[in-house]
Design a protein around this motif. Sequence first.
Motif, PDB file in Angstrom:
ATOM      1  N   VAL A   1       2.027 -10.055   6.528  1.00  0.00           N
ATOM      2  CA  VAL A   1       3.212  -9.321   6.090  1.00  0.00           C
ATOM      3  C   VAL A   1       2.993  -8.890   4.654  1.00  0.00           C
ATOM      4  N   ALA A   2       3.327  -7.653   4.360  1.00  0.00           N
ATOM      5  CA  ALA A   2       3.231  -7.182   2.979  1.00  0.00           C
ATOM      6  C   ALA A   2       4.516  -6.462   2.658  1.00  0.00           C
ATOM      7  N   SER A   3       4.919  -6.531   1.398  1.00  0.00           N
ATOM      8  CA  SER A   3       6.110  -5.775   1.054  1.00  0.00           C
ATOM      9  C   SER A   3       5.997  -5.280  -0.359  1.00  0.00           C
ATOM     10  N   LEU A   4       6.585  -4.127  -0.565  1.00  0.00           N
ATOM     11  CA  LEU A   4       6.583  -3.509  -1.879  1.00  0.00           C
ATOM     12  C   LEU A   4       8.032  -3.146  -2.142  1.00  0.00           C
ATOM     13  N   ASP A   5       8.611  -3.791  -3.108  1.00  0.00           N
ATOM     14  CA  ASP A   5      10.019  -3.563  -3.347  1.00  0.00           C
ATOM     15  C   ASP A   5      10.217  -2.363  -4.255  1.00  0.00           C
ATOM     16  N   SER A   6      11.073  -1.470  -3.879  1.00  0.00           N
ATOM     17  CA  SER A   6      11.369  -0.371  -4.780  1.00  0.00           C
ATOM     18  C   SER A   6      12.870  -0.311  -4.908  1.00  0.00           C
ATOM     19  N   THR A   7      13.339  -0.288  -6.120  1.00  0.00           N
ATOM     20  CA  THR A   7      14.783  -0.401  -6.308  1.00  0.00           C
ATOM     21  C   THR A   7      15.466   0.946  -6.372  1.00  0.00           C
ATOM     22  N   THR A   8      14.726   2.024  -6.456  1.00  0.00           N
ATOM     23  CA  THR A   8      15.385   3.304  -6.713  1.00  0.00           C
ATOM     24  C   THR A   8      15.931   3.959  -5.453  1.00  0.00           C
ATOM     25  N   SER A   9      15.304   3.715  -4.319  1.00  0.00           N
ATOM     26  CA  SER A   9      15.727   4.470  -3.145  1.00  0.00           C
ATOM     27  C   SER A   9      16.528   3.587  -2.190  1.00  0.00           C
ATOM     28  N   PRO A  10      17.583   4.118  -1.565  1.00  0.00           N
ATOM     29  CA  PRO A  10      18.326   3.316  -0.594  1.00  0.00           C
ATOM     30  C   PRO A  10      17.651   3.243   0.769  1.00  0.00           C
ATOM     31  N   VAL A  11      16.543   3.943   0.891  1.00  0.00           N
ATOM     32  CA  VAL A  11      15.858   3.966   2.183  1.00  0.00           C
ATOM     33  C   VAL A  11      14.816   2.863   2.207  1.00  0.00           C
ATOM     34  N   ALA A  12      14.789   2.122   3.293  1.00  0.00           N
ATOM     35  CA  ALA A  12      13.739   1.132   3.475  1.00  0.00           C
ATOM     36  C   ALA A  12      12.840   1.617   4.607  1.00  0.00           C
TER      37      ALA A  12
ATOM     38  N   LEU B   1      12.516   6.020  14.357  1.00  0.00           N
ATOM     39  CA  LEU B   1      11.421   5.162  14.816  1.00  0.00           C
ATOM     40  C   LEU B   1      10.355   6.067  15.379  1.00  0.00           C
ATOM     41  N   SER B   2       9.138   5.926  14.895  1.00  0.00           N
ATOM     42  CA  SER B   2       8.090   6.784  15.437  1.00  0.00           C
ATOM     43  C   SER B   2       6.804   6.005  15.563  1.00  0.00           C
ATOM     44  N   CYS B   3       5.889   6.581  16.298  1.00  0.00           N
ATOM     45  CA  CYS B   3       4.608   5.921  16.509  1.00  0.00           C
ATOM     46  C   CYS B   3       3.513   6.911  16.175  1.00  0.00           C
ATOM     47  N   THR B   4       2.642   6.511  15.265  1.00  0.00           N
ATOM     48  CA  THR B   4       1.552   7.378  14.830  1.00  0.00           C
ATOM     49  C   THR B   4       0.244   6.721  15.189  1.00  0.00           C
ATOM     50  N   ALA B   5      -0.685   7.507  15.673  1.00  0.00           N
ATOM     51  CA  ALA B   5      -1.979   6.927  16.024  1.00  0.00           C
ATOM     52  C   ALA B   5      -3.065   7.558  15.189  1.00  0.00           C
ATOM     53  N   THR B   6      -3.903   6.724  14.574  1.00  0.00           N
ATOM     54  CA  THR B   6      -5.154   7.214  14.024  1.00  0.00           C
ATOM     55  C   THR B   6      -6.229   6.673  14.945  1.00  0.00           C
ATOM     56  N   ARG B   7      -7.463   6.990  14.654  1.00  0.00           N
ATOM     57  CA  ARG B   7      -8.499   6.507  15.571  1.00  0.00           C
ATOM     58  C   ARG B   7      -8.646   5.002  15.567  1.00  0.00           C
ATOM     59  N   GLU B   8      -8.190   4.356  14.494  1.00  0.00           N
ATOM     60  CA  GLU B   8      -8.358   2.908  14.423  1.00  0.00           C
ATOM     61  C   GLU B   8      -7.067   2.145  14.583  1.00  0.00           C
ATOM     62  N   ASN B   9      -5.962   2.746  14.208  1.00  0.00           N
ATOM     63  CA  ASN B   9      -4.709   1.999  14.134  1.00  0.00           C
ATOM     64  C   ASN B   9      -3.593   2.701  14.869  1.00  0.00           C
ATOM     65  N   LEU B  10      -2.637   1.883  15.287  1.00  0.00           N
ATOM     66  CA  LEU B  10      -1.414   2.405  15.887  1.00  0.00           C
ATOM     67  C   LEU B  10      -0.294   1.925  14.980  1.00  0.00           C
ATOM     68  N   MET B  11       0.486   2.872  14.457  1.00  0.00           N
ATOM     69  CA  MET B  11       1.501   2.466  13.497  1.00  0.00           C
ATOM     70  C   MET B  11       2.889   2.787  14.025  1.00  0.00           C
ATOM     71  N   TYR B  12       3.701   1.756  14.151  1.00  0.00           N
ATOM     72  CA  TYR B  12       5.094   1.961  14.547  1.00  0.00           C
ATOM     73  C   TYR B  12       5.918   1.958  13.272  1.00  0.00           C
ATOM     74  N   SER B  13       6.537   3.078  12.955  1.00  0.00           N
ATOM     75  CA  SER B  13       7.251   3.145  11.671  1.00  0.00           C
ATOM     76  C   SER B  13       8.734   3.304  11.873  1.00  0.00           C
ATOM     77  N   LEU B  14       9.444   2.622  10.995  1.00  0.00           N
ATOM     78  CA  LEU B  14      10.900   2.681  11.026  1.00  0.00           C
ATOM     79  C   LEU B  14      11.368   3.095   9.651  1.00  0.00           C
ATOM     80  N   ASP B  15      12.253   4.095   9.577  1.00  0.00           N
ATOM     81  CA  ASP B  15      12.896   4.427   8.301  1.00  0.00           C
ATOM     82  C   ASP B  15      14.378   4.215   8.508  1.00  0.00           C
TER      83      ASP B  15
END
Lengths: 111, 459
Positions: B53-64, B115-129
């Motif tokens: 698990v990794a996280s980068l906290d940013s305080t300026t935007s209300p979007v996570a 919610l979206s799913c992006t594929a590169t040749r090595e990774n599958l990324m499920y992203s949520l905004d």
Amino acid sequence: MAVAAKNVAVPVWRMTLAKWAYNKSYFPSLGMMRDDCLYETDVVKEAIKRLPNNVYDARQFRMSRAIYLSCNKDTLPKDEWTKIEEDELYLQPYIAEVERERDIKREWNKQ
Amino acid sequence: MSAKFTSRSVLQAFKRHVSARANTARQESTDAAGLQVQDQHAWVSKLPNGVTVASLDSTTSPVARVVLVANVGPRFEESDQLGITHCLRVSVDQANKSKTAFELTRHLTQIGANLSCTATRENLMYSLDCLKDNLDIGVSCLVSAATQQAFKPWEIQDCQQRIVFEAAVVEQQPEARLTEMLHQVAYRDTLGRSLYAPSHMFGKYSSEMLMEYVNKNFTAERMAVIGLGIGHKQLTRYLKTMSVPGSGSNTAKAAKYSGGEVRHEIGGDTAYAAIVTEGLGSQNKDAVALSVLQCVMGCGPTIKWSNGSAASKIIQAAGQATDQPFATSCINTTYSDSGLFGFYAVAQASQMGQVLKAVLSEFGSVTKNGVADQDVQKAKMQVKACAAMMSENGSNVIQNIAQQLLSEGTVQSQEEFFRLVDSVSKQDVVNVAKKVINGKPSMAAIGNLSTTPHLDELM
């Protein structure tokens, strides 16, 4: 159905009555199962769409055979009648799932 | 919510139309002091179930933003599973074990998340905004979509149409087909596998096949969850109930570069061609020098709608060989253990031979005559500017962190990257040029190939 519910303890007299009623019914003499005889409401239609291919084909075969026998006012030989132990409620899980999905939709659309 | 079925080669880090303003060092340092959002270090830890698990906290935007990335791209497909990642990607919004497809969609629309799913040749990324307040529902939707797939047979059948549609869209785009052909000829299997399903597999993906693939490949050590704009403790708390579908460990087959040539004649006015040699993987210490070399050679015009000959050496060279429209850019694609370095060119069908020869001779002259100091300086500034501009966008930042975390296990901050770029010397660039450009070439060409020479005629 009492026979299908796995974790319910059914009294012996209840089982005997069920067996007697089953053997008196018409559909086992045509080689059909209980789920073949369900009236096709929307829910049942959707559940039938979700059956795996082999289960659906077996259902179709039983229904075609039953229609043929019924046309000729005939029945299967006694030893080929469906027995209550062999009767499988194959459609119930799919019906339950379809109904659950409909309930969820109804709940969401209420708001 | 819309499940976006976008596939883009995210590791191609340099966009063509970068407008690199003349940023002096002084401007950069004041910007660095004022810009707080992306200059922090990511917190990295491991969950009890083994997922990083990794996280980068940013305080300026209300979007996570939360991304669940699995090291499960087309690279890991067996020959009887071609395109299964494509099928996985388009079935992201289907029913899973804890939610039906309807519930998933309604939950996400209720909280206004994507919610979206992006594929590169090595990774599958499920992203949520989503907004920071709705993270509990959002993350539960994300985790259920990514790790608890149910693959109901009737829903998989419905998804096949999406696969057919996407494959048809790609069929209409020669540039996309060129990239797939290039990888296939360069790597054959592993990285050569296409991002899109082949036509002989349409309708053949079954529930069992998908379930088996997920159970084999979605293991804890190959998965990571990254949060942007969310505290580490909070993210770990939301992921407490996450379970990983796969178990056991399986090592990836190393990508072996073979080289070769493939051509596909489809007629038309233009020809598209790409010539590459084997580049460097992202873990290679010279990878940054190779990026600098890419900008030395030229990544396309830096001023929109200009012809770019002032900015790009290869555009200048090709411009002297033909007076008809063309476009060319240096390619540097980096994967975890290998890469591709070269160029692609688009030109009128009758001019392709001259354009290719001119650009190739430019590459050859770099190995023979070296590069000028000011070219290297300019390239270093472009690399840093490009990286900084890409990190303006939260989704780029999080995908970048995701790829780094899976391939290297650590996350490099932007300041470290800038330091690495600054430490690249002219000799480094020349050395890496000699090493990479003199490798075995691969060529892919599509379009009207009447005057496009074959690889042996060019070398």
